[in-house]
Design a protein around this motif. Structure first.
Motif, PDB file in Angstrom:
ATOM      1  N   ALA A 190      56.370  67.381 -50.486  1.00 42.81           N
ATOM      2  CA  ALA A 190      56.944  66.046 -50.680  1.00 42.81           C
ATOM      3  C   ALA A 190      56.675  65.533 -52.095  1.00 42.81           C
ATOM      4  N   VAL A 191      55.469  65.727 -52.586  1.00 41.27           N
ATOM      5  CA  VAL A 191      55.125  65.288 -53.945  1.00 41.27           C
ATOM      6  C   VAL A 191      55.930  66.071 -54.974  1.00 41.27           C
ATOM      7  N   ASP A 192      56.038  67.382 -54.787  1.00 41.17           N
ATOM      8  CA  ASP A 192      56.833  68.211 -55.696  1.00 41.17           C
ATOM      9  C   ASP A 192      58.285  67.749 -55.739  1.00 41.17           C
ATOM     10  N   LYS A 193      58.842  67.451 -54.572  1.00 43.67           N
ATOM     11  CA  LYS A 193      60.242  67.027 -54.495  1.00 43.67           C
ATOM     12  C   LYS A 193      60.457  65.733 -55.276  1.00 43.67           C
ATOM     13  N   VAL A 194      59.595  64.756 -55.052  1.00 44.40           N
ATOM     14  CA  VAL A 194      59.718  63.483 -55.755  1.00 44.40           C
ATOM     15  C   VAL A 194      59.520  63.680 -57.256  1.00 44.40           C
ATOM     16  N   ALA A 195      58.494  64.451 -57.615  1.00 44.46           N
ATOM     17  CA  ALA A 195      58.207  64.673 -59.037  1.00 44.46           C
ATOM     18  C   ALA A 195      59.369  65.376 -59.725  1.00 44.46           C
ATOM     19  N   ASN A 196      59.926  66.378 -59.090  1.00 46.54           N
ATOM     20  CA  ASN A 196      61.040  67.104 -59.708  1.00 46.54           C
ATOM     21  C   ASN A 196      62.276  66.236 -59.834  1.00 46.54           C
ATOM     22  N   GLN A 197      62.573  65.434 -58.815  1.00 46.11           N
ATOM     23  CA  GLN A 197      63.740  64.552 -58.880  1.00 46.11           C
ATOM     24  C   GLN A 197      63.539  63.469 -59.933  1.00 46.11           C
ATOM     25  N   LYS A 198      62.363  62.854 -59.948  1.00 44.17           N
ATOM     26  CA  LYS A 198      62.085  61.797 -60.926  1.00 44.17           C
ATOM     27  C   LYS A 198      62.079  62.368 -62.341  1.00 44.17           C
ATOM     28  N   ALA A 199      61.470  63.545 -62.496  1.00 47.68           N
ATOM     29  CA  ALA A 199      61.404  64.158 -63.826  1.00 47.68           C
ATOM     30  C   ALA A 199      62.810  64.430 -64.345  1.00 47.68           C
ATOM     31  N   GLN A 200      63.683  64.960 -63.509  1.00 47.62           N
ATOM     32  CA  GLN A 200      65.058  65.235 -63.929  1.00 47.62           C
ATOM     33  C   GLN A 200      65.775  63.947 -64.290  1.00 47.62           C
ATOM     34  N   SER A 201      65.590  62.912 -63.479  1.00 50.79           N
ATOM     35  CA  SER A 201      66.218  61.623 -63.748  1.00 50.79           C
ATOM     36  C   SER A 201      65.731  61.052 -65.081  1.00 50.79           C
ATOM     37  N   LEU A 202      64.429  61.131 -65.321  1.00 46.80           N
ATOM     38  CA  LEU A 202      63.873  60.631 -66.583  1.00 46.80           C
ATOM     39  C   LEU A 202      64.378  61.435 -67.773  1.00 46.80           C
ATOM     40  N   ARG A 203      64.473  62.768 -67.604  1.00 42.77           N
ATOM     41  CA  ARG A 203      65.004  63.600 -68.695  1.00 42.77           C
ATOM     42  C   ARG A 203      66.419  63.168 -69.055  1.00 42.77           C
ATOM     43  N   GLU A 204      67.239  62.923 -68.031  1.00 48.69           N
ATOM     44  CA  GLU A 204      68.620  62.502 -68.269  1.00 48.69           C
ATOM     45  C   GLU A 204      68.667  61.146 -68.961  1.00 48.69           C
ATOM     46  N   GLU A 205      67.811  60.209 -68.537  1.00 50.20           N
ATOM     47  CA  GLU A 205      67.777  58.885 -69.169  1.00 50.20           C
ATOM     48  C   GLU A 205      67.344  58.980 -70.637  1.00 50.20           C
ATOM     49  N   VAL A 206      66.340  59.796 -70.903  1.00 47.11           N
ATOM     50  CA  VAL A 206      65.859  59.955 -72.284  1.00 47.11           C
ATOM     51  C   VAL A 206      66.936  60.609 -73.132  1.00 47.11           C
ATOM     52  N   SER A 207      67.580  61.616 -72.598  1.00 47.36           N
ATOM     53  CA  SER A 207      68.636  62.303 -73.327  1.00 47.36           C
ATOM     54  C   SER A 207      69.775  61.343 -73.662  1.00 47.36           C
ATOM     55  N   LEU A 208      70.191  60.532 -72.684  1.00 46.56           N
ATOM     56  CA  LEU A 208      71.246  59.555 -72.912  1.00 46.56           C
ATOM     57  C   LEU A 208      70.824  58.536 -73.960  1.00 46.56           C
ATOM     58  N   HIS A 209      69.589  58.058 -73.857  1.00 44.03           N
ATOM     59  CA  HIS A 209      69.082  57.078 -74.827  1.00 44.03           C
ATOM     60  C   HIS A 209      69.085  57.669 -76.238  1.00 44.03           C
ATOM     61  N   LYS A 210      68.649  58.938 -76.362  1.00 43.59           N
ATOM     62  CA  LYS A 210      68.631  59.580 -77.687  1.00 43.59           C
ATOM     63  C   LYS A 210      70.039  59.695 -78.248  1.00 43.59           C
ATOM     64  N   GLU A 211      70.979  60.121 -77.403  1.00 40.18           N
ATOM     65  CA  GLU A 211      72.365  60.256 -77.871  1.00 40.18           C
ATOM     66  C   GLU A 211      72.925  58.910 -78.321  1.00 40.18           C
ATOM     67  N   GLU A 212      72.689  57.860 -77.526  1.00 43.46           N
ATOM     68  CA  GLU A 212      73.196  56.529 -77.872  1.00 43.46           C
ATOM     69  C   GLU A 212      72.540  56.008 -79.142  1.00 43.46           C
ATOM     70  N   THR A 213      71.248  56.267 -79.294  1.00 45.11           N
ATOM     71  CA  THR A 213      70.534  55.802 -80.482  1.00 45.11           C
ATOM     72  C   THR A 213      71.043  56.522 -81.728  1.00 45.11           C
ATOM     73  N   ILE A 214      71.265  57.822 -81.606  1.00 52.18           N
ATOM     74  CA  ILE A 214      71.771  58.599 -82.750  1.00 52.18           C
ATOM     75  C   ILE A 214      73.162  58.122 -83.143  1.00 52.18           C
ATOM     76  N   ARG A 215      74.018  57.851 -82.158  1.00 52.81           N
ATOM     77  CA  ARG A 215      75.380  57.383 -82.427  1.00 52.81           C
ATOM     78  C   ARG A 215      75.422  55.907 -82.794  1.00 52.81           C
ATOM     79  N   GLY A 216      74.312  55.182 -82.541  1.00 51.97           N
ATOM     80  CA  GLY A 216      74.278  53.752 -82.836  1.00 51.97           C
ATOM     81  C   GLY A 216      74.984  52.919 -81.776  1.00 51.97           C
ATOM     82  N   THR A 217      75.173  53.491 -80.594  1.00 47.50           N
ATOM     83  CA  THR A 217      75.876  52.755 -79.537  1.00 47.50           C
ATOM     84  C   THR A 217      74.927  52.255 -78.464  1.00 47.50           C
ATOM     85  N   HIS A 218      73.653  52.364 -78.700  1.00 47.86           N
ATOM     86  CA  HIS A 218      72.684  51.965 -77.681  1.00 47.86           C
ATOM     87  C   HIS A 218      72.685  50.448 -77.520  1.00 47.86           C
ATOM     88  N   VAL A 219      72.776  50.004 -76.279  1.00 49.96           N
ATOM     89  CA  VAL A 219      72.720  48.580 -75.961  1.00 49.96           C
ATOM     90  C   VAL A 219      71.484  48.357 -75.110  1.00 49.96           C
TER      91      VAL A 219
END
Length: 143
Positions: free
Chosen positions: A96-125
């Motif tokens: 159960a802990v592994d499942k939550v950690a893996n799902q949360k980690a993937q979600s956080l990776r996606e959020e960080v990746s999106l934030h980096k892309e938006e920041t680089i493009r200057g479109t971050h709000v």
């Protein structure tokens, strides 16, 4: 019918002596095996770290923290309470802990990746409540 046959005091003492000796030998053997296991665990901590964090994801900062903080804390806990008294988790709890950690980690990776892309493009709000309030205030002042 056969009843309980009384034992001679010397025979009873002999049986009791063997029982006590067997208990002591068993305890010594178990303690010896436990000590060996603790020593093997101490030796294998680095191997466990390397397995959990392959060299491509390990940073020098991570290894420094492992060597200076985490590993000593684990060894200290083992020496304080003994390996047999450490807390354990059931396989279902670990899963159960592994499942939550893996799902949360993937979600956080996606959020960080999106934030980096938006920041680089200057479109971050910035969508935080304080940022929205500041945007509304500055919008009202310019009217």
């Amino acid at each position: 019918t056969m009843g309980i046959v009384p034992m001679e005091p010397t025979a009873m003492a002999l049986v009791l002596g063997f029982a006590v000796a067997g208990g002591i030998v068993g305890k010594i053997r178990i303690d010896s095996q436990l000590d060996k296991f603790q020593n093997d665990l101490r030796i294998s901590l680095d191997a466990i770290m390397e397995e959990l964090y392959p060299s491509k994801v390990r940073t020098s900062d991570m290894m420094h923290r492992w060597d200076r903080v985490v590993k000593p804390a684990i060894l200290n806990e083992i020496s304080l309470v003994g390996i047999s008294n450490l807390k354990t988790f059931s396989n279902s709890s670990i899963s159960a802990v592994d499942k939550v950690a893996n799902q949360k980690a993937q979600s956080l990776r996606e959020e960080v990746s999106l934030h980096k892309e938006e920041t680089i493009r200057g479109t971050h709000v910035d969508e935080t409540p304080s940022a929205r309030a500041a945007a509304e205030t500055s919008g009202n002042q310019s009217q």
